[in-house]
Design an enzyme around this catalytic site. Structure first.
Site, PDB file in Angstrom:
ATOM      1  N   ASP A   1       0.769  -1.195  -0.098  1.00  0.00           N
ATOM      2  CA  ASP A   1      -0.033  -0.039  -0.211  1.00  0.00           C
ATOM      3  C   ASP A   1       0.814   1.339   0.022  1.00  0.00           C
ATOM      4  OD1 ASP A   1      -2.278  -1.746   0.245  1.00  0.00           O
ATOM      5  OD2 ASP A   1      -2.723  -1.107   2.091  1.00  0.00           O
TER       6      ASP A   1
ATOM      7  N   GLY B   1      -3.384  -5.438   1.390  1.00  0.00           N
ATOM      8  CA  GLY B   1      -3.764  -6.466   0.365  1.00  0.00           C
ATOM      9  C   GLY B   1      -5.002  -6.971   1.133  1.00  0.00           C
TER      10      GLY B   1
ATOM     11  N   GLY C   1     -19.946   0.149   8.887  1.00  0.00           N
ATOM     12  CA  GLY C   1     -19.018   1.211   9.466  1.00  0.00           C
ATOM     13  C   GLY C   1     -19.625   1.473  10.857  1.00  0.00           C
TER      14      GLY C   1
ATOM     15  N   ALA D   1      -4.066 -10.760   2.567  1.00  0.00           N
ATOM     16  CA  ALA D   1      -3.085 -10.534   3.752  1.00  0.00           C
ATOM     17  C   ALA D   1      -3.463  -9.890   4.790  1.00  0.00           C
ATOM     18  CB  ALA D   1      -1.852  -9.794   2.895  1.00  0.00           C
ATOM     19  N   ASN D   2      -4.152  -8.739   4.759  1.00  0.00           N
ATOM     20  CA  ASN D   2      -5.015  -8.243   5.960  1.00  0.00           C
ATOM     21  C   ASN D   2      -5.579  -9.034   6.760  1.00  0.00           C
ATOM     22  OD1 ASN D   2      -3.600  -5.691   4.952  1.00  0.00           O
ATOM     23  ND2 ASN D   2      -5.569  -4.930   4.119  1.00  0.00           N
TER      24      ASN D   2
ATOM     25  N   ALA E   1      -8.749  -1.167   5.810  1.00  0.00           N
ATOM     26  CA  ALA E   1      -8.396  -2.774   6.300  1.00  0.00           C
ATOM     27  C   ALA E   1      -9.404  -3.109   7.780  1.00  0.00           C
ATOM     28  CB  ALA E   1      -6.774  -2.877   6.714  1.00  0.00           C
ATOM     29  N   ALA E   2     -10.371  -2.033   8.052  1.00  0.00           N
ATOM     30  CA  ALA E   2     -11.365  -2.054   9.026  1.00  0.00           C
ATOM     31  C   ALA E   2     -12.136  -3.339   8.784  1.00  0.00           C
ATOM     32  CB  ALA E   2     -11.998  -0.859   9.178  1.00  0.00           C
ATOM     33  N   GLY E   3     -12.501  -3.473   7.392  1.00  0.00           N
ATOM     34  CA  GLY E   3     -13.435  -4.611   6.965  1.00  0.00           C
ATOM     35  C   GLY E   3     -12.667  -5.836   7.179  1.00  0.00           C
ATOM     36  N   ASP E   4     -11.216  -5.749   6.533  1.00  0.00           N
ATOM     37  CA  ASP E   4     -10.367  -6.813   6.488  1.00  0.00           C
ATOM     38  C   ASP E   4     -10.210  -7.322   8.228  1.00  0.00           C
ATOM     39  OD1 ASP E   4     -10.087  -6.635   3.931  1.00  0.00           O
ATOM     40  OD2 ASP E   4      -8.425  -5.395   4.050  1.00  0.00           O
TER      41      ASP E   4
ATOM     42  N   GLU F   1     -10.050  -9.889  -4.885  1.00  0.00           N
ATOM     43  CA  GLU F   1      -8.969  -9.089  -5.526  1.00  0.00           C
ATOM     44  C   GLU F   1      -7.975 -10.284  -6.041  1.00  0.00           C
ATOM     45  OE1 GLU F   1      -7.890  -5.143  -2.991  1.00  0.00           O
ATOM     46  OE2 GLU F   1      -6.816  -6.888  -2.369  1.00  0.00           O
TER      47      GLU F   1
HETATM   48  O1  RIB Z   1      -9.062  -3.560   2.453  1.00  0.00           O
HETATM   49  C1  RIB Z   1      -7.856  -2.673   2.458  1.00  0.00           C
HETATM   50  C2  RIB Z   1      -6.905  -3.045   1.296  1.00  0.00           C
HETATM   51  O2  RIB Z   1      -7.541  -2.982   0.202  1.00  0.00           O
HETATM   52  C3  RIB Z   1      -5.531  -2.399   1.348  1.00  0.00           C
HETATM   53  O3  RIB Z   1      -4.661  -2.685   2.263  1.00  0.00           O
HETATM   54  C4  RIB Z   1      -5.236  -2.309  -0.042  1.00  0.00           C
HETATM   55  O4  RIB Z   1      -4.285  -3.024  -0.490  1.00  0.00           O
HETATM   56  C5  RIB Z   1      -6.624  -2.792  -0.906  1.00  0.00           C
HETATM   57  O5  RIB Z   1      -6.272  -4.262  -1.377  1.00  0.00           O
END
Ligand code: RIB
Length: 302
Positions: free
Chosen positions: A14, A40, A224, A43-44, A251-254, A141
């Site tokens: 990022d 990503g 949110g 990965a997150n 990355a809150a959702g992740d 993704e």
């Molecule tokens: O959800 C957040 C992520 O979306 C970021 O880290 C970015 O890499 C995108 O994939």
């Protein structure tokens, strides 16, 4: 170590700029700061699941560049099994160009790089990881064929299958739904998938019910600051969000998805797992960046 959570998805570096506001089309704007952090969605979510108490394996791709090495290392230091992270020669690693404004909202452009080369065969090669898992997570993704294959395989193996349909701009292939135990969209994704406007709890519930009719097991709409809504075959349940001062929602959702999956893998009841995901996501928005913002289990208030 048998990984209880297997994430099949993206790794991105990022490149984050902060500015007072997001630029309009054709505009050049002076920003305030710049930093580079591992991200990503896949990965997150893997990092979130690991920090929140699960043993985790990642299946994905990076390019043969310095970012790729850093992205892989960022997972290894969390104890994540990276045998399924391939290196694609001749392509860049995935990159996300992110602008965050003063109101902590973001706009993101993704360059898939190696993520775009993650074919179904790359996942099939690590079928033993899927076989050992309790929970399998996908996002959008990586190529559609790979997501389709993984969801179907997860269902065939009897695993708990989570799809975080992000990013989504339209409907999903209808045959996917029967393979999904938990579909976890945000408001705009729920709207795109269900074809119904989503702007409050009632409309989120309607969209969730439509998605269940299409075949999804349970739907958790993340809203949110308004919390999360579980839509099941009963009354469902609204989980109000903890109140926090947000500085960056990336990355809150992740974090929610990874925390929820970790909770399930640790044997928590579904509603407790949602609360873990939610508390972790609330803490993550008080910090900048994707992976650096994700909390550890010990940081969550009981
Ligand atoms: O959800 C957040 C992520 O979306 C970021 O880290 C970015 O890499 C995108 O994939």
């Amino acid at each position: 170590m048998n990984a209880k959570v297997v994430v099949v998805g993206s790794l991105n570096m990022d490149l984050v700029a902060r500015a007072q506001r997001l630029p309009r089309g054709g505009e050049t704007l002076a920003g305030e700061s710049f930093f580079t952090v591992p991200g990503g969605k896949g990965a997150n979510q893997a990092v979130a699941a690991a920090r929140l108490g699960a043993s985790v394996a990642m299946v994905g791709n990076v390019g043969d560049d310095a970012y790729g090495q850093q992205l892989r290392r960022a997972l290894e230091v969390e104890g994540i099994d990276c045998q399924g992270v391939g290196v694609c020669s001749g392509v860049s690693s995935g990159v996300a160009l992110i602008v965050v404004d003063a109101a902590s909202q973001n706009a993101i452009v993704i360059i898939p790089g190696g993520n775009g080369l993650l074919g179904p065969e790359s996942v099939r090669r690590f079928d033993s990881l899927l076989q050992q898992a309790e929970v399998i997570i996908c996002q959008l993704e990586v190529p559609t064929a790979t997501v389709a294959w993984t969801l179907a395989r997860g269902r065939e193996l009897g695993k708990k299958v989570i799809l975080n349909p992000a990013p989504a701009s339209g409907p999903l292939p209808v045959e996917w739904f029967a393979h999904i135990d938990y579909l976890i969209p945000n408001e705009s994704e729920a709207e795109a998938l269900a074809g119904l406007p989503v702007n409050d709890l009632d409309s989120a519930r309607r969209a969730g019910r439509r998605l269940r009719k299409m075949g999804a097991g349970k739907v958790i709409v993340t809203l949110g600051a308004q919390g999360a809504l579980l839509v099941d075959d009963g009354e469902g349940r609204h989980f109000p969000a903890p109140e926090v001062e947000a500085v960056d929602t990336t990355a809150a959702g992740d974090t929610f998805v990874g925390g929820f999956a970790a909770g399930l893998a640790r044997g928590l009841p579904e509603e407790q797992a949602i609360i873990v995901g939610q508390r972790a996501a609330a803490l993550s928005v008080t910090r900048a960046g994707a992976q650096p913002s994700i909390p550890y289990l010990r940081e969550l208030t009981p």
